[in-house]
Design a protein around this motif. Structure first.
Motif, mmCIF file in Angstrom:
data_model
loop_
_atom_site.group_PDB
_atom_site.id
_atom_site.type_symbol
_atom_site.label_atom_id
_atom_site.label_comp_id
_atom_site.label_asym_id
_atom_site.label_seq_id
_atom_site.Cartn_x
_atom_site.Cartn_y
_atom_site.Cartn_z
ATOM 1 N N TYR A 18 -14.542 16.331 -10.860
ATOM 2 C CA TYR A 18 -15.565 17.373 -10.722
ATOM 3 C C TYR A 18 -15.763 18.016 -12.089
ATOM 4 O O TYR A 18 -14.781 18.330 -12.782
ATOM 5 C CB TYR A 18 -15.148 18.444 -9.714
ATOM 6 N N ARG A 20 -17.773 21.127 -13.923
ATOM 7 C CA ARG A 20 -18.545 22.341 -13.678
ATOM 8 C C ARG A 20 -19.756 22.446 -14.582
ATOM 9 O O ARG A 20 -20.726 23.141 -14.248
ATOM 10 C CB ARG A 20 -17.657 23.574 -13.844
ATOM 11 N N LEU A 53 -18.862 13.407 -6.654
ATOM 12 C CA LEU A 53 -18.251 14.643 -6.183
ATOM 13 C C LEU A 53 -18.967 15.859 -6.753
ATOM 14 O O LEU A 53 -19.273 16.819 -6.030
ATOM 15 C CB LEU A 53 -16.768 14.676 -6.552
ATOM 16 N N SER A 54 -19.247 15.852 -8.061
ATOM 17 C CA SER A 54 -19.940 16.998 -8.662
ATOM 18 C C SER A 54 -21.306 17.201 -8.017
ATOM 19 O O SER A 54 -21.681 18.326 -7.655
ATOM 20 C CB SER A 54 -20.108 16.796 -10.167
ATOM 21 N N ILE A 57 -20.899 18.601 -4.446
ATOM 22 C CA ILE A 57 -20.460 19.991 -4.416
ATOM 23 C C ILE A 57 -21.599 20.917 -4.811
ATOM 24 O O ILE A 57 -21.848 21.938 -4.156
ATOM 25 C CB ILE A 57 -19.229 20.181 -5.315
ATOM 26 N N HIS A 439 -10.963 19.280 -5.837
ATOM 27 C CA HIS A 439 -11.907 20.393 -5.906
ATOM 28 C C HIS A 439 -12.616 20.534 -4.560
ATOM 29 O O HIS A 439 -12.803 19.546 -3.845
ATOM 30 C CB HIS A 439 -12.950 20.168 -7.007
ATOM 31 N N GLY A 448 -17.877 24.181 -7.610
ATOM 32 C CA GLY A 448 -16.555 23.795 -7.161
ATOM 33 C C GLY A 448 -15.439 24.621 -7.758
ATOM 34 O O GLY A 448 -15.583 25.211 -8.828
#
Length: 530
Positions: A18, A20, A53-54, A57, A439, A448
């Motif tokens: 993940y 940010r 995943l990023s 999220i 995360h 996340g």
């Protein structure tokens, strides 16, 4: 097959990371600090999203409509399954860049992300992607771009080419990629033992080579063994992106914006004498021996009046002082960890600096209830001698450290909470048999937050109606025991059920006292009682 993958390594899936920096809320704070306007983000796209995943999220934790593609059908399928579990609007495909960039049914985007792609694809794909950004990023929109860069990677290029060549020429394709990587690492050990003059001249390369075995095979495959791999020069990137209508805005990692935390006094003095931002970034990369860049770029265009001169924003395209103050005051943040866990030591690549306790402690105390507040509200609660800008700098540093996180407005939090909860429940359930995702989504922060497997299992137990540290301990041990996954302590697996239960009890007690209230405030844990 090579046309399908575009030169990117296939045969081994990527890690479930993940990042940010791919979040528009994180970008908004970075740009506010740099004095660059951030558009309201309604549509976003990630090109080459890996396991997704990023993207998932950020899609679940906000109202942004996310799009994207990844050539690997297994990864894209996993990402699409997560999107379905969340019930988000994310539209994630498994098309090649050539196929995806040629589509005519995609919207224009306010935000486009390219993470871990740019240095690892063919020049032809870079041309495709650059043209896509030129056509599909709205005027004033933001591009996030990460890539391996010079000068830090330059000495490693010959060694990387040797390792990649060894796999291509000296190993059998049918042996499987992991075995072929191991064979290349064995060769690297034999090479090191001969003490080659090149590695004597570049001891940092020898150290990096010696440390390769510490990395996961998935990381090594994608970092070192693509058909295409190129550390890039910042000035060349500024020129090529200027041709696509984009200008460099600022580093995406907050702490990278702060020269005081990264450079010596003589280095800062020299940089201050360079008015051109492109030249300044190149010199800065040399000072830091930079090997990886994470940057935000802004789309220029007549619709916003944003213009470019030699790959940089002209002065009128940045905030006027009053606008800049308003943008900083409008940033909303929340404390993202227990107050008792905070270490006021900033660690960058070059320095370790202890923050001023007298200045930072009152700020953290004002946020210790884990309720979001704007910088304007904090200005009233914690006035600082240096005024609002000193306060914002402190907030910005704490966000860069991960102590604080940017936060969404209440209406955005309410809208995103159902999808965030659904995604988290799917991730909790996955944690029963896997330790590959660390995360979870928080609608409050629009992105996340880090979460180790054990805490995910505690939260799954809590979501299933179990209450109390002992109940969470027992539930978690059932999952670990069923998967033959004992806890580790001091680097060694705990041998008996009693030892595992005792360690889980210790963790569950800490969780109940410190972390459950935090996760409830952040909207990750249920607040109801059975």
């Amino acid at each position: 097959m090579m046309q399908w993958t575009g030169g990117y390594v296939a045969g081994i899936d990527y890690t479930h990371g993940y990042y940010r920096e791919l979040g528009p809320l994180h970008a908004a704070m970075a740009l506010a600090h740099a004095g660059v306007p951030m558009p309201s983000v309604a549509t976003a796209c990630e090109l080459g999203f890996g396991q997704g995943l990023s993207t998932n999220i950020h899609a679940a934790a906000s109202s942004v409509a996310w799009y994207g593609t990844d050539f690997n059908p297994v990864q894209a399928g996993f990402a699409a399954d997560l999107a379905r579990s969340a019930g988000s609007s994310a539209q994630l495909m498994d098309q090649s860049f050539a196929e995806y960039c040629a589509r005519t049914d995609l919207p224009d985007f306010d935000f486009i992300a390219l993470h871990g792609v740019w240095s690892w694809v063919s020049p032809a794909n870079r041309t495709l992607l650059r043209d896509f950004v030129r056509r599909k990023l709205k005027p004033g929109g933001v591009l996030y771009l990460s890539y391996n860069c010079q000068p830090g990677w330059a000495p490693m290029v010959p060694v990387r080419d040797l390792l990649s060549g060894y796999i291509d020429r000296m190993t059998a394709p049918g042996a499987g990629l992991e075995r072929r990587i191991d064979a290349a690492l064995d060769f690297a050990d034999r090479l090191l033992a001969t003490r080659p003059a090149y590695l004597e001249a570049y001891p940092q390369v020898a150290a990096r080579l010696a440390g390769l075995r510490a990395h996961d095979h998935r990381y090594l495959a994608h970092e070192y063994f693509n058909a295409d791999w190129q550390p890039l020069d910042f000035a060349e990137q500024a020129t090529s992106w200027a041709e696509a209508g984009l200008s460099y805005a600022c580093p995406a990692h907050h702490l990278d914006q702060l020269d005081l935390l990264n450079l010596t006094a003589p280095q800062r003095t020299l940089l201050a004498q360079l008015p051109d931002p492109v030249q300044r970034q190149g010199v800065r990369d040399l000072m830091l021996n930079q090997n990886f860049r994470r940057d935000y770029w802004v789309k220029t265009g007549v619709k916003t009046g944003i213009r470019t001169e030699a790959g940089r924003l002209v002065p009128q395209d940045r905030f006027a002082p009053a606008e800049h103050d308003a943008a900083m005051r409008g940033q909303r943040v929340v404390l993202a960890m227990p107050r008792a866990d905070i270490d006021l030591t900033v660690r960058t690549g070059a320095f370790e600096i202890t923050l001023n306790q007298a200045m930072y402690a009152p700020l953290l105390d004002a946020l210790q209830d884990h309720q979001p507040r704007t910088v304007a509200e904090l200005e009233e609660l914690v006035p600082m001698r240096g005024g609002m800008r000193q306060l914002f700098e402190a907030v910005f540093i704490l966000c860069g450290m991960g102590v604080l996180a940017p936060a969404q407005a209440p209406d955005a939090v309410a809208a995103a909470s159902p999808a965030s909860r659904r995604l988290n429940l799917a991730l909790f359930d996955r944690a029963r048999g896997s330790d590959d995702i660390h995360h979870l989504a928080s609608a409050l922060v629009g992105g996340g937050l880090a979460m180790p497997r054990i805490l995910q299992l505690f939260l799954l137990a809590q979501a299933r109606g179990l209450r109390g540290a002992t109940a969470w301990r027992d539930f978690t041990w059932q999952q670990l025991e069923a998967n033959n996954a004992p806890l580790h302590k001091d680097g060694k697996p705990l041998a008996t059920a009693e030892e595992n239960l005792a360690e889980l009890q210790r963790k569950a007690d800490i969780f109940e006292r410190l972390y459950l209230p935090l996760y409830q405030a952040l909207g990750i844990a249920d607040t109801d009682t059975p």
